[in-house]
Scaffold this motif. Structure first.
Motif, PDB file in Angstrom:
ATOM      1  N   CYS A  30       0.802  -1.232   0.000  1.00 11.23           N
ATOM      2  CA  CYS A  30       0.000   0.000   0.000  1.00 11.23           C
ATOM      3  C   CYS A  30       0.832   1.278   0.000  1.00 11.23           C
ATOM      4  O   CYS A  30       0.278   2.366  -0.138  1.00 11.23           O
ATOM      5  N   GLY A  31       2.139   1.185   0.187  1.00 12.43           N
ATOM      6  CA  GLY A  31       2.999   2.357   0.137  1.00 12.43           C
ATOM      7  C   GLY A  31       3.134   3.121   1.438  1.00 12.43           C
ATOM      8  O   GLY A  31       3.837   4.124   1.489  1.00 12.43           O
ATOM      9  N   ALA A  32       2.473   2.684   2.506  1.00 13.06           N
ATOM     10  CA  ALA A  32       2.575   3.383   3.794  1.00 13.06           C
ATOM     11  C   ALA A  32       4.012   3.363   4.283  1.00 13.06           C
ATOM     12  O   ALA A  32       4.722   2.368   4.144  1.00 13.06           O
ATOM     13  N   VAL A  33       4.439   4.492   4.880  1.00  7.11           N
ATOM     14  CA  VAL A  33       5.796   4.613   5.406  1.00  7.11           C
ATOM     15  C   VAL A  33       5.723   4.719   6.919  1.00  7.11           C
ATOM     16  O   VAL A  33       4.853   5.409   7.463  1.00  7.11           O
ATOM     17  N   ALA A  34       6.638   4.029   7.600  1.00  6.74           N
ATOM     18  CA  ALA A  34       6.676   4.043   9.068  1.00  6.74           C
ATOM     19  C   ALA A  34       8.122   4.153   9.532  1.00  6.74           C
ATOM     20  O   ALA A  34       9.057   3.818   8.804  1.00  6.74           O
ATOM     21  N   PHE A  35       8.285   4.651  10.754  1.00  3.63           N
ATOM     22  CA  PHE A  35       9.592   4.685  11.400  1.00  3.63           C
ATOM     23  C   PHE A  35       9.394   4.272  12.845  1.00  3.63           C
ATOM     24  O   PHE A  35       8.475   4.773  13.500  1.00  3.63           O
ATOM     25  N   PRO A  36      10.291   3.380  13.343  1.00  3.24           N
ATOM     26  CA  PRO A  36      11.329   2.649  12.610  1.00  3.24           C
ATOM     27  C   PRO A  36      10.711   1.589  11.697  1.00  3.24           C
ATOM     28  O   PRO A  36       9.486   1.431  11.657  1.00  3.24           O
ATOM     29  N   VAL A  37      11.566   0.865  10.985  1.00  2.00           N
ATOM     30  CA  VAL A  37      11.088  -0.169  10.064  1.00  2.00           C
ATOM     31  C   VAL A  37      10.255  -1.173  10.850  1.00  2.00           C
ATOM     32  O   VAL A  37      10.756  -1.788  11.796  1.00  2.00           O
ATOM     33  N   PRO A  38       8.984  -1.346  10.484  1.00  2.00           N
ATOM     34  CA  PRO A  38       8.123  -2.281  11.213  1.00  2.00           C
ATOM     35  C   PRO A  38       8.219  -3.701  10.637  1.00  2.00           C
ATOM     36  O   PRO A  38       8.632  -3.886   9.490  1.00  2.00           O
ATOM     37  N   PRO A  39       7.814  -4.701  11.423  1.00  7.08           N
ATOM     38  CA  PRO A  39       7.801  -6.064  10.890  1.00  7.08           C
ATOM     39  C   PRO A  39       6.656  -6.285   9.899  1.00  7.08           C
ATOM     40  O   PRO A  39       6.733  -7.167   9.049  1.00  7.08           O
ATOM     41  N   CYS A  41       2.974  -3.982   8.005  1.00  6.30           N
ATOM     42  CA  CYS A  41       2.336  -2.688   7.770  1.00  6.30           C
ATOM     43  C   CYS A  41       1.172  -2.472   8.728  1.00  6.30           C
ATOM     44  O   CYS A  41       0.297  -3.334   8.855  1.00  6.30           O
ATOM     45  N   SER A  42       1.144  -1.315   9.387  1.00  8.13           N
ATOM     46  CA  SER A  42       0.039  -1.017  10.303  1.00  8.13           C
ATOM     47  C   SER A  42      -1.220  -0.582   9.553  1.00  8.13           C
ATOM     48  O   SER A  42      -2.296  -0.573  10.123  1.00  8.13           O
ATOM     49  N   ARG A  43      -1.095  -0.238   8.276  1.00  6.77           N
ATOM     50  CA  ARG A  43      -2.264   0.166   7.495  1.00  6.77           C
ATOM     51  C   ARG A  43      -2.982  -1.035   6.880  1.00  6.77           C
ATOM     52  O   ARG A  43      -4.198  -1.153   6.985  1.00  6.77           O
ATOM     53  N   CYS A  44      -2.226  -1.928   6.224  1.00  2.54           N
ATOM     54  CA  CYS A  44      -2.880  -3.037   5.499  1.00  2.54           C
ATOM     55  C   CYS A  44      -2.464  -4.421   5.994  1.00  2.54           C
ATOM     56  O   CYS A  44      -2.936  -5.420   5.463  1.00  2.54           O
ATOM     57  N   ALA A  45      -1.579  -4.476   6.987  1.00  2.00           N
ATOM     58  CA  ALA A  45      -1.065  -5.733   7.558  1.00  2.00           C
ATOM     59  C   ALA A  45      -0.154  -6.494   6.589  1.00  2.00           C
ATOM     60  O   ALA A  45       0.158  -7.656   6.820  1.00  2.00           O
ATOM     61  N   GLY A  46       0.287  -5.843   5.508  1.00  2.00           N
ATOM     62  CA  GLY A  46       1.208  -6.477   4.572  1.00  2.00           C
ATOM     63  C   GLY A  46       2.516  -6.848   5.250  1.00  2.00           C
ATOM     64  O   GLY A  46       2.981  -6.158   6.160  1.00  2.00           O
ATOM     65  N   GLN A  47       3.103  -7.927   4.791  1.00  2.00           N
ATOM     66  CA  GLN A  47       4.350  -8.422   5.373  1.00  2.00           C
ATOM     67  C   GLN A  47       5.585  -7.998   4.586  1.00  2.00           C
ATOM     68  O   GLN A  47       6.699  -8.133   5.084  1.00  2.00           O
ATOM     69  N   ALA A  48       5.397  -7.478   3.372  1.00  6.01           N
ATOM     70  CA  ALA A  48       6.528  -7.070   2.531  1.00  6.01           C
ATOM     71  C   ALA A  48       6.837  -5.602   2.801  1.00  6.01           C
ATOM     72  O   ALA A  48       6.077  -4.709   2.426  1.00  6.01           O
TER      73      ALA A  48
END
Length: 143
Positions: A30-39, A41-48
């Motif tokens: 989904c392109g969401a950016v987070a800091f620090p690098v998460p395990p 995605c908090s937006r779509c739960a993607g693992q990549a």
């Protein structure tokens, strides 16, 4: 004996570097950016999640002064309650993500919402081997 400057935690910023950058994570789905690098995605739960370098400058979104020592654990304390000095804490808007960070100044007369800020790598504390642990902070941009 030669000592080294070592990041307080792996994967937070590029180091050593003449132009250090914070390391964030961008979700491949989904392109969401987070800091620090998460395990994930908090937006779509993607693992990549791709690791990306974040901008080294931004604007101060909001701030406060930390007037008392944080709890340990989870925070690593290097001061005692008697030696503690208040420090600035703020959210820096880097465009795609807001980063919570220590500020290099705790002077309310200097800090203002919307002011330009720039990334700095600053000393934190020595480790058990005598190396200097370094962390990131943001400073008001000069000029």
């Amino acid at each position: 004996m030669t000592t080294a400057s070592i990041p307080i935690a792996d994967g937070l910023f590029t180091w050593p570097s003449d132009d250090p950058k914070l390391l964030g994570g961008r979700c491949v789905n989904c392109g969401a950016v987070a800091f620090p690098v998460p395990p994930s995605c908090s937006r779509c739960a993607g693992q990549a999640i791709d690791t990306v370098e974040l901008p080294a400058s931004g604007t101060l979104w909001t701030w406060t002064i930390q007037g008392f020592p944080p709890k340990s654990p989870p925070y690593l304390l290097v001061e005692t309650p008697l030696s503690f000095k208040p420090y600035g804490v703020g959210y820096i808007d880097l465009g795609e993500v807001k980063v919570e960070a220590r500020l290099t100044t705790a002077d309310p007369a200097v800090l203002r919402i919307g002011m330009p800020m720039v990334l700095r790598i600053i000393p934190f504390a020595p480790d058990d081997a005598g190396n200097e642990l370094v962390t990131f902070a943001f400073a008001p941009q000069e000029g």
